[in-house]
Write an enzyme that holds these catalytic residues in place. Structure first.
Site, PDB file in Angstrom:
ATOM      1  N   ARG A   1       0.829  -1.209   0.000  1.00  0.00           N
ATOM      2  CA  ARG A   1       0.000   0.000   0.000  1.00  0.00           C
ATOM      3  C   ARG A   1       0.867   1.265   0.000  1.00  0.00           C
ATOM      4  O   ARG A   1       0.501   2.282  -0.582  1.00  0.00           O
ATOM      5  CB  ARG A   1      -0.918  -0.019   1.224  1.00  0.00           C
ATOM      6  CG  ARG A   1      -1.931   1.101   1.213  1.00  0.00           C
ATOM      7  CD  ARG A   1      -2.976   0.894   2.293  1.00  0.00           C
ATOM      8  NE  ARG A   1      -4.058   1.869   2.178  1.00  0.00           N
ATOM      9  CZ  ARG A   1      -4.431   2.669   3.169  1.00  0.00           C
ATOM     10  NH1 ARG A   1      -3.816   2.619   4.331  1.00  0.00           N
ATOM     11  NH2 ARG A   1      -5.421   3.512   2.990  1.00  0.00           N
TER      12      ARG A   1
ATOM     13  N   HIS B   1       0.297   4.510  -2.368  1.00  0.00           N
ATOM     14  CA  HIS B   1       0.072   5.861  -1.842  1.00  0.00           C
ATOM     15  C   HIS B   1       1.199   6.816  -2.215  1.00  0.00           C
ATOM     16  O   HIS B   1       0.983   8.019  -2.315  1.00  0.00           O
ATOM     17  CB  HIS B   1      -0.129   5.810  -0.322  1.00  0.00           C
ATOM     18  CG  HIS B   1      -1.512   5.391   0.059  1.00  0.00           C
ATOM     19  ND1 HIS B   1      -2.093   5.703   1.264  1.00  0.00           N
ATOM     20  CD2 HIS B   1      -2.444   4.686  -0.634  1.00  0.00           C
ATOM     21  CE1 HIS B   1      -3.322   5.215   1.300  1.00  0.00           C
ATOM     22  NE2 HIS B   1      -3.550   4.581   0.176  1.00  0.00           N
ATOM     23  N   ASP B   2       2.383   6.272  -2.426  1.00  0.00           N
ATOM     24  CA  ASP B   2       3.472   7.113  -2.917  1.00  0.00           C
ATOM     25  C   ASP B   2       3.156   7.561  -4.348  1.00  0.00           C
ATOM     26  O   ASP B   2       3.179   8.751  -4.667  1.00  0.00           O
ATOM     27  CB  ASP B   2       4.799   6.341  -2.875  1.00  0.00           C
ATOM     28  CG  ASP B   2       5.986   7.239  -3.201  1.00  0.00           C
ATOM     29  OD1 ASP B   2       5.859   8.481  -3.039  1.00  0.00           O
ATOM     30  OD2 ASP B   2       7.040   6.725  -3.610  1.00  0.00           O
TER      31      ASP B   2
ATOM     32  N   ASP C   1       7.736   9.104  -5.892  1.00  0.00           N
ATOM     33  CA  ASP C   1       8.941   9.893  -5.601  1.00  0.00           C
ATOM     34  C   ASP C   1       9.330   9.859  -4.135  1.00  0.00           C
ATOM     35  O   ASP C   1      10.060  10.725  -3.654  1.00  0.00           O
ATOM     36  CB  ASP C   1       8.729  11.355  -6.038  1.00  0.00           C
ATOM     37  CG  ASP C   1       7.681  12.057  -5.191  1.00  0.00           C
ATOM     38  OD1 ASP C   1       6.948  11.365  -4.448  1.00  0.00           O
ATOM     39  OD2 ASP C   1       7.601  13.291  -5.253  1.00  0.00           O
TER      40      ASP C   1
ATOM     41  N   SER D   1       7.631  10.565  -1.634  1.00  0.00           N
ATOM     42  CA  SER D   1       7.096  11.672  -0.826  1.00  0.00           C
ATOM     43  C   SER D   1       6.345  11.167   0.409  1.00  0.00           C
ATOM     44  O   SER D   1       6.244  11.872   1.411  1.00  0.00           O
ATOM     45  CB  SER D   1       6.177  12.556  -1.669  1.00  0.00           C
ATOM     46  OG  SER D   1       5.168  11.784  -2.293  1.00  0.00           O
TER      47      SER D   1
ATOM     48  N   ASN E   1      -3.568   7.907   5.563  1.00  0.00           N
ATOM     49  CA  ASN E   1      -2.359   7.116   5.787  1.00  0.00           C
ATOM     50  C   ASN E   1      -2.230   6.592   7.215  1.00  0.00           C
ATOM     51  O   ASN E   1      -1.167   6.102   7.602  1.00  0.00           O
ATOM     52  CB  ASN E   1      -1.120   7.941   5.412  1.00  0.00           C
ATOM     53  CG  ASN E   1      -0.960   8.056   3.901  1.00  0.00           C
ATOM     54  OD1 ASN E   1      -1.349   7.160   3.163  1.00  0.00           O
ATOM     55  ND2 ASN E   1      -0.408   9.171   3.444  1.00  0.00           N
TER      56      ASN E   1
ATOM     57  N   PRO F   1      -7.938   7.784  -3.748  1.00  0.00           N
ATOM     58  CA  PRO F   1      -9.365   7.431  -3.843  1.00  0.00           C
ATOM     59  C   PRO F   1      -9.918   7.022  -2.475  1.00  0.00           C
ATOM     60  O   PRO F   1      -9.318   6.196  -1.798  1.00  0.00           O
ATOM     61  CB  PRO F   1      -9.376   6.247  -4.821  1.00  0.00           C
ATOM     62  CG  PRO F   1      -8.003   5.679  -4.761  1.00  0.00           C
ATOM     63  CD  PRO F   1      -7.073   6.803  -4.423  1.00  0.00           C
TER      64      PRO F   1
ATOM     65  N   HIS G   1      -5.999  -5.689  -2.586  1.00  0.00           N
ATOM     66  CA  HIS G   1      -6.764  -5.911  -1.354  1.00  0.00           C
ATOM     67  C   HIS G   1      -6.909  -7.395  -1.029  1.00  0.00           C
ATOM     68  O   HIS G   1      -7.621  -7.743  -0.097  1.00  0.00           O
ATOM     69  CB  HIS G   1      -8.130  -5.210  -1.447  1.00  0.00           C
ATOM     70  CG  HIS G   1      -8.043  -3.720  -1.349  1.00  0.00           C
ATOM     71  ND1 HIS G   1      -9.119  -2.883  -1.488  1.00  0.00           N
ATOM     72  CD2 HIS G   1      -6.976  -2.903  -1.113  1.00  0.00           C
ATOM     73  CE1 HIS G   1      -8.736  -1.617  -1.351  1.00  0.00           C
ATOM     74  NE2 HIS G   1      -7.437  -1.597  -1.132  1.00  0.00           N
ATOM     75  N   THR G   2      -6.220  -8.237  -1.750  1.00  0.00           N
ATOM     76  CA  THR G   2      -6.078  -9.632  -1.320  1.00  0.00           C
ATOM     77  C   THR G   2      -5.201  -9.686  -0.070  1.00  0.00           C
ATOM     78  O   THR G   2      -5.191 -10.679   0.648  1.00  0.00           O
ATOM     79  CB  THR G   2      -5.456 -10.509  -2.433  1.00  0.00           C
ATOM     80  OG1 THR G   2      -5.331 -11.842  -1.941  1.00  0.00           O
ATOM     81  CG2 THR G   2      -4.064 -10.032  -2.833  1.00  0.00           C
TER      82      THR G   2
ATOM     83  N   ASP H   1     -10.082 -10.169   2.805  1.00  0.00           N
ATOM     84  CA  ASP H   1     -10.560 -11.532   2.531  1.00  0.00           C
ATOM     85  C   ASP H   1      -9.980 -12.441   3.618  1.00  0.00           C
ATOM     86  O   ASP H   1      -9.188 -11.990   4.439  1.00  0.00           O
ATOM     87  CB  ASP H   1     -10.218 -11.994   1.103  1.00  0.00           C
ATOM     88  CG  ASP H   1      -8.717 -12.217   0.871  1.00  0.00           C
ATOM     89  OD1 ASP H   1      -7.978 -12.474   1.841  1.00  0.00           O
ATOM     90  OD2 ASP H   1      -8.274 -12.129  -0.281  1.00  0.00           O
TER      91      ASP H   1
ATOM     92  N   THR I   1      -7.857 -14.714   3.618  1.00  0.00           N
ATOM     93  CA  THR I   1      -6.435 -15.073   3.516  1.00  0.00           C
ATOM     94  C   THR I   1      -5.629 -13.776   3.404  1.00  0.00           C
ATOM     95  O   THR I   1      -5.008 -13.506   2.381  1.00  0.00           O
ATOM     96  CB  THR I   1      -6.169 -15.968   2.294  1.00  0.00           C
ATOM     97  OG1 THR I   1      -6.655 -15.277   1.116  1.00  0.00           O
ATOM     98  CG2 THR I   1      -6.878 -17.298   2.401  1.00  0.00           C
TER      99      THR I   1
ATOM    100  N   ASP J   1      -3.442 -13.931  -3.352  1.00  0.00           N
ATOM    101  CA  ASP J   1      -4.154 -14.894  -4.193  1.00  0.00           C
ATOM    102  C   ASP J   1      -5.365 -14.186  -4.817  1.00  0.00           C
ATOM    103  O   ASP J   1      -5.479 -12.965  -4.712  1.00  0.00           O
ATOM    104  CB  ASP J   1      -4.585 -16.107  -3.344  1.00  0.00           C
ATOM    105  CG  ASP J   1      -5.368 -15.675  -2.103  1.00  0.00           C
ATOM    106  OD1 ASP J   1      -5.997 -14.588  -2.142  1.00  0.00           O
ATOM    107  OD2 ASP J   1      -5.364 -16.406  -1.103  1.00  0.00           O
TER     108      ASP J   1
END
Ligand code: HEM
Ligand SMILES: *[C@@H]1O[C@H](CO)[C@@H](O)[C@H](O)[C@H]1NC(C)=O
Length: 316
Positions: free
Chosen positions: A64, A68-69, A76, A78, A96, A163, A193-194, A237, A239, A244
């Site tokens: 993540r 987010h960078d 960069d 940041s 964050n 987002p 998001h797995t 999820d 797992t 996966d």
């Protein structure tokens, strides 16, 4: 010693040859560090693997972090900058809050600085760490271009570009298109998001409003969990430390955690892509790899557009 001298010589020759217009020495390439700092990738991988062995949930955090960078000011580094007296940095934004793993990046940076001072950017370390985290968690193995420079700006207000969890498919398509990413790439990247978790604060409106696109049994168990408070976390999820295609299978049975997850199955524009990834994990892995490489190139700074930070937490 002889080897390192040879490498330095090769680098010098490259610099001389690349003084011509035919060679973009500052362009990103897969082998950017082969001459400049041959063990950089290996050092990052070893440190990431060591950290994940102690705490497997960090794989989600490192993945993540790269996202987010890249979505704020380009890839960069940041996101790594600490706030100072006069500046509230990206990392102190609500978006964050659960971002972690900064110490892993620091540790990799330290090890690399000891070998090749001022050569390997923090942005590249974040990109490599995300890639290594995916592999460690069971995801695809792939190479990424390197040679990003670090930026000098990190402001909390820029995180408005991330987002939010209540976005629907059209919002998501637009946000990703703004960065040159296709609908398919947006869905593939959402497959990140797995791994990992979200705080109740990010989805509790779906519980209070009885979102019809959320499975009711699942909603009940989330409500119970969230009675402990907004900062309680739930996995995307079941797992959550394995990379996966379980995330996409969950969407097929109204088991998406965020509005922005389930919307991918609700919308006819993306449902077919979700079905494809739910059925064929290899296809998800391949598309995810391609999309990660592309995401990793968003507004990258080359040459004098940026710097190689000596400490990832502050500009030079
Ligand atoms: C499609 C739009 C996306 C939205 C709206 C979104 C939103 C979120 C939210 C709200 C959380 C939980 C944060 C919290 O509760 O504090 C989260 C977690 C996470 N996101 Fe996303 N995300 C998106 C795309 C991505 C992408 C493209 C990646 C990486 C390529 C990614 C990787 C992750 C990971 C791994 C976690 C779990 C973090 C952890 O467990 O530490 N997300 N996301
Ligand atoms: C998506 O949400 C936006 C507001 O964020 C709204 O204007 C739009 O109509 C929604 N689109 C769909 C297809 O629901």
């Amino acid at each position: 010693m002889a080897v390192s001298r040879l490498l330095k010589l090769a680098f010098l020759i490259e610099v001389i040859i690349c003084g011509t217009e035919f060679c973009h020495i500052n362009a990103l390439t897969m082998d950017y560090y082969v001459m400049r700092c041959p063990f950089a990738e290996m050092m990052v991988r070893n440190i990431v693997n060591g950290a994940l062995q102690n705490d497997p949930t960090l794989s989600a955090a490192l993945l993540r972090m790269h996202f987010h960078d890249c979505f704020v000011e380009g890839c960069d580094g940041s996101v790594l900058i600490d706030s100072t007296k006069g500046n509230i940095a990206e990392k102190d934004s609500p978006a964050n809050i659960i971002l972690r793993g900064y110490e892993v990046i620091d540790q990799a940076k330290q090890a690399i600085e000891n070998q090749c001072p001022g050569v390997v950017s923090c942005a590249d370390i974040v990109a490599m760490a995300a890639r290594d985290a995916v592999l460690w968690a069971g995801g695809p193995f792939y190479d990424i271009p390197k040679g990003r420079k670090d930026g000098r700006r990190s402001k909390i207000e820029d995180t408005i570009n991330l987002p939010p969890p209540f976005f629907n498919t059209s919002d998501l398509i637009r946000t990703f298109a703004d960065r040159g990413l296709t609908v398919q790439e947006m869905v593939a990247l959402s497959g990140a998001h797995t791994l990992g978790v979200a705080r109740c604060a990010s989805f509790k409106d779906r519980l209070t409003n009885s979102d019809p696109t959320l499975d009711s049994t699942y909603a009940d168990s989330l409500s119970k969990k969230c009675s402990a408070g907004d900062d309680t976390v739930a996995p995307f999820d079941f797992t959550s430390t394995s990379f996966d295609n379980q995330y996409f299978r969950a969407l097929q049975s109204s088991g998406g955690l965020l509005t922005s997850d389930q919307t991918l199955y609700v919308s006819r524009r993306t449902r077919g892509i979700v079905d494809g990834y739910a059925m064929n994990q290899a296809m998800f892995f391949y598309d995810f790899w391609q999309a990660m490489v592309k995401m990793g190139l968003i507004s990258v700074k080359e040459g004098s557009q940026g710097e190689v930070r000596l400490n990832c937490r502050k500009i030079n």
